[in-house]
Design a protein around this motif. Structure first.
Motif, short mmCIF file in Angstrom:
data_model
loop_
_atom_site.label_atom_id
_atom_site.label_comp_id
_atom_site.label_asym_id
_atom_site.label_seq_id
_atom_site.Cartn_x
_atom_site.Cartn_y
_atom_site.Cartn_z
N THR A 216 0.74 -1.18 -0.08
CA THR A 216 0.14 0.11 -0.15
C THR A 216 0.77 1.28 -0.07
OG1 THR A 216 -0.23 0.18 2.31
CG2 THR A 216 -1.71 -1.11 1.35
N THR A 217 0.15 2.39 -0.38
CA THR A 217 0.95 3.55 -0.28
C THR A 217 1.44 3.96 1.13
OG1 THR A 217 -0.53 4.49 -1.88
CG2 THR A 217 0.83 6.03 -0.51
N GLU A 218 0.87 3.52 2.09
CA GLU A 218 1.16 3.72 3.49
C GLU A 218 2.55 3.07 3.81
OE1 GLU A 218 -0.60 3.84 8.18
OE2 GLU A 218 -1.62 3.06 6.38
N LEU B 234 3.03 10.93 3.18
CA LEU B 234 1.31 10.52 3.06
C LEU B 234 0.59 12.05 2.78
CD1 LEU B 234 0.89 7.90 5.48
CD2 LEU B 234 0.77 7.55 2.89
N SER C 180 -1.64 13.02 -0.54
CA SER C 180 -2.88 13.53 -0.43
C SER C 180 -3.11 15.18 -0.84
CB SER C 180 -3.10 13.87 1.15
OG SER C 180 -4.38 14.28 1.41
N ALA D 205 -4.68 7.65 0.27
CA ALA D 205 -5.09 6.46 -0.54
C ALA D 205 -5.37 6.27 -1.89
CB ALA D 205 -5.80 5.33 0.50
N ASP E 68 -4.11 3.53 -4.16
CA ASP E 68 -4.77 2.03 -3.43
C ASP E 68 -6.22 1.75 -3.84
OD1 ASP E 68 -2.10 2.03 -2.15
OD2 ASP E 68 -3.09 3.22 -0.44
N ASP E 69 -7.10 2.65 -3.70
CA ASP E 69 -8.51 2.42 -4.02
C ASP E 69 -9.22 3.54 -4.39
OD1 ASP E 69 -10.66 0.76 -4.03
OD2 ASP E 69 -10.86 0.48 -1.83
N GLN F 192 -11.37 6.53 -4.79
CA GLN F 192 -12.17 7.53 -3.94
C GLN F 192 -13.18 8.20 -4.59
OE1 GLN F 192 -10.59 7.72 -0.99
NE2 GLN F 192 -9.28 5.96 -1.76
N LYS G 219 -9.30 6.73 -9.15
CA LYS G 219 -8.19 6.10 -8.47
C LYS G 219 -7.14 6.58 -9.53
CE LYS G 219 -6.28 1.66 -7.75
NZ LYS G 219 -6.29 0.02 -8.01
#
Length: 362
Positions: free
Chosen positions: A2-4, A30, A34, A41, A44-45, A47, A55
């Motif tokens: 994941t990005t995190e 992060l 943003s 995220a 990742d998914d 929004q 995405k």
């Protein structure tokens, strides 16, 4: 990943390279995602934005073609590619300085080696670049001279995204001579052999520019003793000596308008005062011009087309003087070589310029 997860690993690995990348945490990375992509995220998914789901998608193959003058831009470019989760190919300068191909820009190899296997797998390196490799990249980031940028651009095909970082020049502007301004200007003009696009080539002075040159010379000498210049080539040293000889003759003929200050026994540093506002590139390697600030921006000359950074002292007092020049970056004097993590390199949004988007309309 994941990005995190990538942010956590990159922040840890980057601690040893803060000289080139700055200091930041995983949360800072992060926040950067943003800021540019709308959500931490976003990669990742999907929004929701209004009545669509969207995405961000990294390039399948992101090619970084980097120059050999400093590791800064190459490390920053690779960091961005890894943060968004792209598969990165780093094209290093094609002429190693020894049989060991890590001799050029070893910091980039060391950074890669400090990463976890999962992040290491997202990067590969090459010294040569054939058309097949070049055309396999969705996005190409190129850093180098205008001639190199033009040569790369001519080989690309229409579907490829191209982000060029060619010739750039920076300068500083101060309101008046002072020892403090001299010390700050010496730092900006000395770090990293003055090789990067953020390194000032001239210090402009609004009042009494000729009085600032000897102050700057003293500061350059002091800094040279504390932080010696890195080794340079014979040709680089020769270019400085040739310039000094030319300026020495001009100073003898017209001392009111030309002054030369130089290190005694070598080319460690050079300060040149010219009563001419035209912005011109210096030979680098701690050669800095001192010039009077012109009455109109046009008097700065054609190099304004390549403007990168303007360092100011005081920042608030001189901001209005330079905003009309629309430089991509303005900073406090003494901080020219320390761009913020979020900075827009040559005006590009460094993360947003790399991704594409997939939308689902609800």
């Amino acid at each position: 990943m994941t990005t995190e997860q990538r942010a956590l690993e990159l922040a840890k690995a980057s601690e040893a390279f803060s000289k080139f990348l700055g200091e930041f945490s995983a949360n800072d990375l992060l926040d950067w995602v943003s800021h540019e992509l709308g959500h931490p995220a976003a990669l990742d998914d999907y929004q929701q934005v209004g009545d669509i789901l969207t995405k961000a998608t990294p390039p399948r193959h992101l090619l970084h073609i980097i120059s050999g003058n400093t590791p800064h831009a190459g490390l920053q470019s690779l960091l961005r590619g890894l943060l968004i989760g792209a598969n990165n190919i780093v094209k290093l300068p094609s002429q190693p300085t020894s049989a060991d191909d890590t001799a050029i820009l070893p910091e980039i190899r060391k950074f890669h080696q400090s990463l976890s296997p999962s992040l290491q797998s997202l990067s590969s390196f090459t010294h040569e670049l054939d058309d097949k490799q070049l055309h396999s990249a969705d996005t190409v980031v190129a850093i180098g001279s205008d001639q190199a940028i033009e040569a790369i651009h001519s080989r690309l095909i229409p579907k490829q995204r191209f982000i060029p970082h060619g010739h750039k020049i920076s300068f500083a502007l101060i309101d008046k001579p002072s020892s403090k301004n001299a010390q700050l200007a010496a730092v900006d003009a000395s770090l990293f052999n003055q090789q990067g696009c953020l390194s000032p080539h001239a210090i402009y002075v609004k009042n009494n520019a000729s009085d600032f040159a000897p102050m700057l010379a003293t500061a350059m000498q002091d800094l040279s003793q504390k932080i010696p210049r890195s080794p340079i080539s014979i040709s680089e040293s020769g270019a400085i000596r040739n310039l000094r000889e030319t300026l020495r003759f001009q100073a003898a003929q017209d001392p009111a308008n030309t002054q030369l200050y130089e290190s005694d026994t070598d080319t460690s540093w050079t300060v040149i005062y010219e009563n001419d506002s035209t912005l011109r590139p210096s030979p680098q390697n701690r050669v800095i011009f001192v010039r009077p600030w012109p009455s109109t921006p046009e008097d700065l000359g054609n190099e304004l087309e390549y403007l990168s950074t303007i360092a100011l002292s005081p920042l608030s007092g001189l901001l209005k003087e330079v905003e009309c020049l629309k430089p991509p970056r303005i900073c406090q004097l003494g901080k020219a070589q320390q761009p913020h993590l979020f900075w827009h390199h040559d005006g590009f949004a460094p993360l947003a310029s790399l991704v594409t988007w997939q939308d689902i309309h609800l």
